[in-house]
Each structure stands twice: as structure tokens, then as C-alpha cells.
Enzyme design. Structure first.
Site, PDB file in Angstrom:
ATOM      1  N   SER A 296       3.605  -1.525  30.042  1.00  0.00           N
ATOM      2  CA  SER A 296       4.829  -2.142  29.513  1.00  0.00           C
ATOM      3  C   SER A 296       6.037  -1.344  29.980  1.00  0.00           C
ATOM      4  CB  SER A 296       4.809  -2.140  27.983  1.00  0.00           C
ATOM      5  OG  SER A 296       5.105  -0.841  27.484  1.00  0.00           O
ATOM      6  N   ASP A 297       7.163  -2.023  30.135  1.00  0.00           N
ATOM      7  CA  ASP A 297       8.395  -1.249  30.295  1.00  0.00           C
ATOM      8  C   ASP A 297       8.622  -0.492  28.981  1.00  0.00           C
ATOM      9  OD1 ASP A 297      10.696  -0.067  31.149  1.00  0.00           O
ATOM     10  OD2 ASP A 297      11.606  -1.890  31.931  1.00  0.00           O
ATOM     11  N   TRP A 298       9.436   0.519  29.043  1.00  0.00           N
ATOM     12  CA  TRP A 298       9.564   1.495  27.940  1.00  0.00           C
ATOM     13  C   TRP A 298      10.132   0.843  26.676  1.00  0.00           C
ATOM     14  CZ3 TRP A 298       6.887   2.895  31.556  1.00  0.00           C
ATOM     15  CH2 TRP A 298       6.459   4.201  31.779  1.00  0.00           C
ATOM     16  N   GLY A 300       8.967  -2.063  25.675  1.00  0.00           N
ATOM     17  CA  GLY A 300       8.872  -3.501  25.929  1.00  0.00           C
ATOM     18  C   GLY A 300       7.643  -4.160  25.318  1.00  0.00           C
TER      19      GLY A 300
END
Ligand code: BGC
Length: 744
Positions: A296-298, A300
């Protein structure tokens, strides 16, 4: 007397300083111990999975059999990053390397800690490590090289420097399409065309991974604006996304086989990208057969069960959803063991496939000189010559007695792109979020070195009248204009900031022999274009930018780069003249798992990204996609299209000028009218080196897939039978060779 009176306080402040120094050393030693623990080689383990002759999948299966539930869960999430509000309690002592994230390994089974660092145009977080990284030209600049070898050199350098600094996973590989040039991360991506961007990001990540690091492509998908990135819901049709943003990923993944793909912050058609089954499972894992893991993006990640079922494998930077909650959900029987095991298998497999298990990271010294050389060389291939009226360039030093170098910081440095991509400049320490960071590469000095016989004077341009006066008394004025952009923001417009447009106008009015060098992360408008003689788009040029620019200005290097994105005439011509922005109460909210999509952006232009939009709408542009001048000229002839299992486009390029050069020869296709496509698409290119007067036969193979459309009804790519027009030339708007062929 005064000196005497100050003496005692000097002694005590000296003592205090010494004390502080000792405390600092002690604290650093404690941290360093943590870090060396983190980087220490995992003890040698002799399980059957250590057999290098087995496939990464088999090895992953063998370790998986040995793992406890807790060990599996530990692989599914990060353990915090410096500056993140909450740290994971059980990750104590801190075992990170100062990078964006780290994942605990399984020591007893020989599985190392994954140490991640951002690495868009160089290794970030080197400052916190007290180390040094090379800054390469920004990614959009590298795309302007249209050069697969340069892309490979770019990735390989980052891979080497990651390892030297104790990292075994890269968070580079950005490939969102430039759907809106105001996107603050445009400099981190590879332009507006899926075939160009996908090919180059593929070569970059392939060569990065060859250094034995886990490579990543991001941000999947349609994170095409930063405004409200955690709350925006991108609405777009299936065919449109498959033929635009997703196609870039598909091509890149096909070339690089990346170990990881990062899902983005935004939602797509109602579901957050990191819990979007269509994106993660149906397309990425099933259709494209992606074998790596989705990270996941940070911040996200927004759920446990839904995200896991949709295909998210790993949460960063913490364990909000993929830690204890995940374990409880598995224990409650709501997440099947097979699903958990698939996530774990993908992570383990990637560790074996990338080589980080067999070839553990050891910190070493970065090759500074070698890095500077590569950075300069790529910059020289990335700088686009946009205007060269009556051949003002290359400058003839024999005729120049006085040169004005004008522009903010042009005496000392050149600007770089901000956000998580930011590389710390040497001697600067760790940079701050959204700090404007100028790299110590001085245009003034680089130009002065080229012209020892001339007077080279500097003015910042802060007062345009001074700059104009200097220009007036100089033979030539070289203006270095900049535009700073960063993650987590979009540009309000495409104008140069800080009154630079007016300054350039005044300088050019005082001396028409004016050349503008643009240090920008994306397109800019140029109200002064007609008044100046030369324009170079240098992008963010990296550690050696000034030397690269000077080599082009004085003709040591003949420019070869071409724009990987359209420069529009004005924001009014963009598909969305007004950027979609979040409702006021949502602005400035920190990214977090609790965010909800609160506003929509309708990508009604669909697959018509960049030149496809301007072509279809018949809108004139400032500079078209694929455009770039050289100090020589090229002629095209003899188009031959051969069809069969693959289509091949043959033609001849001739250097019709008087010096050696390189031409990016571009091939476009118009599909049959019944395909309902925009007027043309890029389907291939070649970069050809030619001496003065030399001709070469060029042959560009075109994959059938690149000529196809995505058919929603059958969920597959289809070649529409009919007449295809192939066009060849030096830019998307200069295509002298044309041939129609029938394809079935
Ligand atoms: C960015 C990612 C980056 C991550 C870790 C996020 O804000 O969107 O591109 O890799 O932070 O720094």
C-alpha cells in the site's frame, strides 16, 4: 575589559558544548547499534529453501510450510518510519535503516529484514544515514531521453546505491501518466504516453532489480493529481483506463517483472485503489499474471478483510489493518488461510526472486565519481532543445566577450523536485518536507569554465531592471528560470513563479540574444517565447546539471532529447481547465486509513491523454509531444511496412546537417475509423546515431498489442480489422512518411 568579562561564560559554554557532543555520540552509538542489528547478515540457515537451484516459487512454498501464524503476519506490514505519528510497539529496538519502511524478517528461517527507501531519482534518506546519494535527472527528464540504455543505467545506479546504503527495496518506478501537467509529481513520472512511459520504467526497474534489490512500480493506479489524493475518487471507463494509465503499468510490468507494485491513495470508480479488486486481482494478478506483492502507499490501507480479499498483500508503514486485526480476522475464519498464504508467498517469492536472500545487503561506499558521470551523461540526453532561432546555439565562444547569467540561484545551484522523491544534496543533511532544495551545481561556474576569455556576470533577476541592464551590456543573456513542484500538491497553473515571466520579458527586450534554460518538473507556458532566441528544457537536472547544460550550450554535446509530454499553450486547453479539488473541510487532512472518498474527478477525456487529447480536439499546442531540436538536421525516406505475425516499420534516416547527432525516430499509427480511437498513437521508436551525411536503415517492430484496442465486451485486446495508417518522423506533429496498410 569586555573580553575579560566574557571569559567565564565562554568556558562554561565550551564545557556545555563538549558535554552535548559526548551525549550526541552516545545517542548515535545506540542508534547505530540498532541499525547494525538490522543490517547484520541473517545467520546462515540450512533449510531446503536455501537451495538456489529451486524456483523462487518453490523456495517460498518450502519456507511458508515452516512459518507460524505470527511470523506470517509479521511479513504483512511495516513497522513505522521516522516521523510517522505512532510506532509499532513490538518493533523495539528500532530496526529500520532510516528509510520509508522496514519489514521484520524471519531470522530463524534466514529471511532478512526488508529495508525500504524511496528512490525516485536517487536514494532518499541518505542524510539521516549520514551518507551520500547521487541525484539523477528527474524521471520525466529520463523519459525525454527516449533511451532504454539510459533508463537501464538509471535503475542500475539506484540499485547499487540502495545496497551501498543498506537498503534492499526501492520505492521508485513511478509511472502514472501525465493526464494533467499540473500534477505536482509529474517530474517523478515518465510522461503522457503509455508505450514510452511503460517501456522506460520497465527498463529502469529491470536493471534496478538486477542489482539484487526488490523493485517497485507505483502508484497503481490513476493517482493523476495530488490535490485531495486521499479523498479523490477517479471515475473512468474500463477501456479508457486499460488503454491509458493501466497500459503503462502493463508494459512496464511485462518488461521488468517487478517484485512489488504500490497501490495508490485515491479511489478508482468507488473503491480505494488498495482495496480495489478489479485493479489488484482481476487486472494485475490475473490478467497480467503479476507474481510479486502489492504494497500500500503510506497510509493508503483502509480495511482488513476487504483489502485482503481485493488483493492487497502488505500494509505500509504500520500495522493498522494488517497486524493484530489481520490475525484476529484469520482466527475468526473470516480470512481464509489460503488467502493469507498467498500474500506471504508473494512476499517471500519476491525476496528469493530479487536475490536479497542469497545476496544479503552489506553497507559500502557509494561510487561518487562514477555516479556523477552517469548523472551528467543522462542529463545530457534529457535536455530538450525547444527553440534555436537562427542557430544561436551552440554558442560560439570565440565571438563572445561578455555573458550575462541571470536567474534565481544561477550563481550557485539548480532546483530539484520535492516530496518523498527528494534526494538530499551533499553537505545539506536531511531535507525537510516541501523544502525547496537547490543542488550545488552552479550554472555560473560551469559557463565561466567554458569561456575563460569572456566576462561572465551574474544577476539573480530579483529586480528585473538590474537583470535587464546586465543583459544590455552583455553579448548574450542566459536566463535560468525555475519552477518547483512536489508530491502532495499540484500547481495552480503552468506559469513560472516569482515574476520570472516578466523578468525574462525585460531581459529579452534589453538584449534579444537571450537564451532561456528551464529548470522545471513539468510543462510551463512561455509568454516571452517570441522574444527570445533559444530555449532549453533542462527539467530537474540532478547532481551534474550545470555541466550538462553548459556542454549543450557550447556544443560539446549535441542535444537528442524529445518531449515526453505536450506543452500546452494555456491551462484553458487542458481536458480539465479547473483542477478538481476536495471540499474545503477536507483540505490539508493528513493521509490516513480513515479517509473516505469525498469528491470525484471524472476523467471524461478517458484514453485521450496528452497529445491524443489535443489531436482529437484539434487544439494547437506550444510544443508537441515527441518534439526536440538538434544542432544537425535529419531527413526521412523510404517507408516500408511489412505485415505478418508482427508488423515491422522500415525507413531510412539521414543526417542532412554538418555534425554528428542522434535522432529519435518516432512511429505512430492511426487505427481504422471503426476503432473509435484518437487520431494517432505512438507504437514504437528508435534512437539512431548518425555522422554528418550518414544514412541508416531503421527497422521498428510493432507489437500487435500496441495496435489493438481494449474490448470491454470480451475483456480482451482486439485488433480491429481495416486500414492502418503508419506515420514516421521526428515529432508527433512532424511525420513526413505515411503509408496505409490493411491488417486483419
Ligand atoms: C508516497 C510514496 C512514497 C511513500 C513513502 C508516500 O507519501 O506517495 O510514493 O513511496 O510516501 O515515503
Amino acid at each position: 575589559m569586555a573580553l575579560h568579562a566574557k571569559k567565564p561564560s565562554r568556558v562554561s559554554s565550551g564545557f556545555l558544548a563538549a558535554l552535548l557532543f559526548v551525549v550526541l555520540i552516545l545517542v548515535m552509538a545506540i542508534f547505530e547499534r540498532g541499525r547494525s542489528l538490522a543490517l547484520a547478515e541473517t545467520p546462515s540457515v540450512h533449510g531446503p529453501w536455501m537451495d538456489k537451484t529451486l524456483s523462487p516459487d518453490r523456495r517460498a512454498d518450502l519456507v511458508l510450510q515452516e512459518m507460524t501464524l505470527d511470523e506470517k503476519i509479521a511479513l504483512l506490514h511495516g513497522n513505522g518510519m521516522p516521523g510517522w505519528p505512532r510506532a509499532v510497539p513490538h518493533a523495539n529496538p528500532y530496526l529500520g535503516n532510516g528509510g520509508a519502511g522496514f519489514v521484520l524478517g524471519v531470522q530463524r528461517l534466514g529471511i532478512p529484514i526488508i529495508q525500504m527507501s524511496d528512490a525516485a531519482y536517487g536514494v532518499r534518506s541518505s542524510g539521516e544515514n549520514g551518507r551520500y546519494s547521487t541525484a539523477l535527472p528527474s524521471n520525466v527528464a529520463a523519459a525525454a531521453s527516449w533511451d532504454v540504455q539510459a533508463a537501464c543505467a538509471y535503475g542500475a545506479l539506484i540499485g547499487r546505491e540502495l545496497r551501498a546504503q543498506g537498503y534492499n527495496m526501492s520505492l521508485g518506478g513511478g509511472v502514472n501518466l501525465t493526464r494533467d501537467p499540473r500534477n505536482g509529481r509529474t517530474f517523478e513520472y515518465m510522461g503522457e504516453d503509455p508505450v514510452l512511459a511503460g517501456t522506460l520504467v520497465g527498463d529502469r526497474v529491470k536493471c534496478e532489480q538486477a542489482q539484487h534489490v526488490i523493485g517497485d512500480m507505483k502508484h497503481y493506479a490513476l493517482n493523476d493529481q495530488e490535490s485531495g489524493r486521499n479523498e479523490v475518487n477517479a471515475i473512468i471507463g474500463k477501456r479508457a483506463m486499460r488503454e491509458s494509465d493501466l497500459l503503462a503499468f502493463q508494459i512496464g510490468i511485462g518488461i521488468a517483472d517487478p517484485a512489488a507494485v504500490m497501490c495508490s491513495y485515491n479511489a478508482v470508480n468507488g473503491d480505494y485503489a488498495c482495496e480495489n479488486k478489479y485493479l489488484l486481482t482481476d487486472v494485475l494478478k490475473k490478467d497480467w499474471n503479476f507474481k510479486g506483492f502489492v504494497v500500500s502507499d503510506w497510509g493508503g490501507t483502509h480495511s482488513t478483510e476487504k483489502a485482503s480479499a481485493a488483493g492487497l498483500d502488505h500494509e505500509e508503514p504500520m500495522d493498522d489493518f494488517f497486524g493484530d486485526k489481520f490475525k484476529q480476522t484469520v482466527e475468526a475464519g473470516k480470512i481464509p488461510t489460503a488467502e493469507l498464504d498467498d500474500h506471504v508467498h508473494r512476499i517471500l517469492r519476491s525476496e528469493f526472486a530479487s536475490g536479497i536472500v542469497d545476496d544479503p545487503v552489506k553497507k559500502s561506499v557509494v561510487d561518487v565519481e562514477g555516479g556523477l558521470e552517469i548523472s551528467r551523461h543522462i542529463a545530457e540526453q534529457s535536455i530538450v532543445l525547444l527553440k534555436n532561432d537562427r542557430g544561436i546555439l551552440p554558442l560560439d565562444r570565440a565571438k563572445l566577450h561578455s555573458i550575462a547569467v541571470i536567474g534565481p540561484n544561477a550563481d550557485t545551484s539548480m532546483i530539484s523536485g520535492g516530496g518523498s522523491a527528494q534526494v538530499d544534496p551533499p553537505g545539506h543533511g536531511a531535507t525537510k518536507w516541501k523544502e525547496h532544495v537547490w543542488f550545488p551545481s552552479s550554472p555560473l561556474k560551469a559557463i565561466a569554465r567554458k569561456t575563460p576569455g569572456a566576462t561572465v556576470e551574474f544577476d539573480s533577476g530579483a529586480d528585473p531592471a538590474y537583470a535587464a541592464a546586465l543583459a544590455k551590456r552583455s553579448d548574450v543573456a542566459i536566463v535560468f528560470a525555475y519552477q518547483w513542484t512536489s508530491e502532495d500538491m499540484d500547481l495552480p497553473n503552468l506559469s513560472l513563479p516569482e515574476n520570472q515571466d516578466a523578468m525574462i520579458e525585460q531581459v529579452a527586450a534589453a538584449n534579444p540574444q537571450t537564451i532561456v534554460v528551464l529548470e522545471t518538473g513539468t510543462a510551463v507556458t512561455m509568454p516571452w517565447l517570441n522574444a527570445v532566441r533559444g530555449v532549453l528544457e533542462a527539467w530537474y537536472t540532478g547532481s551534474q546539471g550545470a555541466d550538462a547544460v553548459a556542454n549543450i550550450l557550447f556544443g560539446e554535446v549535441n542535444p537528442t532529447a524529445k518531449l515526453p509530454m505536450t506543452f500546452p499553450r494555456s491551462e484553458a486547453d487542458l481536458p480539465h481547465p479547473q483542477l478538481a479539488t476536495p471540499p474545503p473541510e477536507e483540505r490539508g487532512r493528513r493521509r490516513s486509513g480513515e479517509a473516505k472518498p469525498t469528491f470525484e474527478v471524472h476523467y471524461d477525456e478517458g484514453l485521450k491523454v496528452g497529445y491524443k487529447w489535443y489531436d482529437a480536439a484539434n487544439k494547437p499546442v506550444l510544443f508537441p509531444f515527441g518534439f526536440g531540436l538538434s544542432y544537425t538536421t535529419f531527413g526521412y525516406s523510404g517507408l516500408r511496412v511489412s505485415t505478418g505475425s508482427e508488423t515491422t516499420i522500415g525507413f531510412t534516416v539521414k543526417n542532412t546537417g554538418s555534425r554528428a547527432g542522434e535522432e529519435v525516430a518516432e512511429v505512430y499509427a492511426t487505427l481504422p475509423a471503426s476503432a473509435g480511437e484518437p487520431p494517432k498513437r505512438l507504437v514504437g521508436w528508435d534512437k539512431v546515431h548518425l555522422n554528418a551525411g550518414e544514412s541508416k536503415e531503421v527497422s521498428v517492430p510493432v507489437k500487435t498489442f500496441y495496435l489493438s484496442i481494449y474490448d470491454e465486451a470480451s475483456d480482451s485486446w482486439k485488433l480491429v480489422p481495416g486500414t492502418y495508417k503508419f506515420m514516421v518522423g521526428g515529432s508527433s506533429q512532424s511525420l513526413p512518411l505515411v503509408e496505409n496498410v490493411n491488417l486483419k
